[in-house]
Design a protein around this motif. Structure first.
Motif, PDB file in Angstrom:
ATOM      1  N   TYR A   1      14.368  25.552 -23.471  1.00 48.89           N
ATOM      2  CA  TYR A   1      13.721  24.244 -23.350  1.00 48.89           C
ATOM      3  C   TYR A   1      14.236  23.361 -24.480  1.00 48.89           C
ATOM      4  O   TYR A   1      14.518  23.854 -25.590  1.00 48.89           O
ATOM      5  N   GLN A   2      14.393  22.075 -24.194  1.00 52.33           N
ATOM      6  CA  GLN A   2      14.952  21.144 -25.172  1.00 52.33           C
ATOM      7  C   GLN A   2      13.990  19.987 -25.419  1.00 52.33           C
ATOM      8  O   GLN A   2      13.380  19.464 -24.482  1.00 52.33           O
ATOM      9  N   VAL A   3      13.866  19.609 -26.679  1.00 53.28           N
ATOM     10  CA  VAL A   3      13.117  18.401 -27.020  1.00 53.28           C
ATOM     11  C   VAL A   3      14.007  17.504 -27.859  1.00 53.28           C
ATOM     12  O   VAL A   3      14.741  17.974 -28.729  1.00 53.28           O
ATOM     13  N   LYS A   4      13.967  16.210 -27.571  1.00 54.01           N
ATOM     14  CA  LYS A   4      14.710  15.217 -28.340  1.00 54.01           C
ATOM     15  C   LYS A   4      13.706  14.444 -29.187  1.00 54.01           C
ATOM     16  O   LYS A   4      12.787  13.821 -28.661  1.00 54.01           O
ATOM     17  N   PHE A   5      13.860  14.558 -30.500  1.00 51.95           N
ATOM     18  CA  PHE A   5      12.959  13.870 -31.413  1.00 51.95           C
ATOM     19  C   PHE A   5      13.367  12.405 -31.559  1.00 51.95           C
ATOM     20  O   PHE A   5      14.546  12.074 -31.607  1.00 51.95           O
ATOM     21  N   ARG A   6      12.374  11.538 -31.634  1.00 53.58           N
ATOM     22  CA  ARG A   6      12.667  10.161 -32.008  1.00 53.58           C
ATOM     23  C   ARG A   6      12.924  10.120 -33.505  1.00 53.58           C
ATOM     24  O   ARG A   6      12.725  11.112 -34.217  1.00 53.58           O
ATOM     25  N   THR A   7      13.379   8.996 -34.010  1.00 51.08           N
ATOM     26  CA  THR A   7      13.573   8.845 -35.450  1.00 51.08           C
ATOM     27  C   THR A   7      12.212   8.803 -36.135  1.00 51.08           C
ATOM     28  O   THR A   7      11.341   8.008 -35.764  1.00 51.08           O
TER      29      THR A   7
END
Length: 198
Positions: A129-135
């Motif tokens: 599973y992948q999560v993309k963090f915001r800044t």
């Protein structure tokens, strides 16, 4: 259909217990005592798979008629599956992890192992599973950690709570994989074993 006397979750994790509770099955938890340090694995998938298998195997050896469920999760950043990200354990480490995660993609290799020794049943798999963090800004990170206290969570967040506010995108087939146990896959395996699930 495989006869069974009981279902055992080989884990001491409250999150995995919460995931099991969704299924409405009678089960009990036994936390296995295994060494969770890497043994030369060069990819997070390999480490997660071994740990999930060993957790289930240890408890299945003690309760050979039971259906035993083991699970483990290893976090890693994009292009670095050999660099395992552990639990922060302290606020300082959690801050450092979230600063490193800021604007980055974090991957989770979550392994599931279901075993019943008396019938020689064993099925082990790994889901990602992948999560993309915001800044993330430092003050946001500190407020988040103070509220969610994610010190026992690899990657320093709880996606089922306020951690969702840290993300830009979530990518994967089953969100429970991110939470620590791929429940859709677990349901499929339990149905194969004759456990009635809707």
């Amino acid at each position: 259909m495989i006869k069974h006397t009981e279902i055992i979750l080989a884990s001491g994790s409250q999150t995995r217990r919460d995931l099991m509770n969704r299924l409405g099955l009678q089960y009990r938890c036994i936390a296995p005592d295994i060494d969770e340090s890497p043994h030369g694995e060069i990819h997070a998938d390999e480490l997660a798979r071994r740990l999930a298998f060993e957790k289930a195997q240890l408890i299945a050896g003690q309760y050979p008629n039971a259906i035993v469920i083991g699970s483990d999760q290893v976090a890693w950043r994009e292009h670095a599956p050999q660099d395992f990200i552990g639990k922060p354990l302290t606020v300082e480490h959690a801050i450092a992890q979230l600063q490193a995660n800021s604007g980055q993609s974090l991957y989770f290799s979550t392994a599931l192992s279901v075993q019943q020794q008396s019938s020689s049943f064993e099925h082990t798999l790994v889901e990602q599973y992948q999560v993309k963090f915001r800044t993330l800004q430092l003050d946001e990170i500190k407020r988040y950690i103070a509220q969610d206290q994610p010190l026992q969570c690899a990657g320093s967040f709880k996606c089922e709570q306020l951690g969702i506010s840290l993300f830009e995108q979530m990518i994967g087939a089953d969100q429970t994989t991110l939470m620590g146990m791929p429940v859709m896959q677990l349901c499929r395996i339990l149905r194969q074993l004759g456990i009635p699930l809707p």
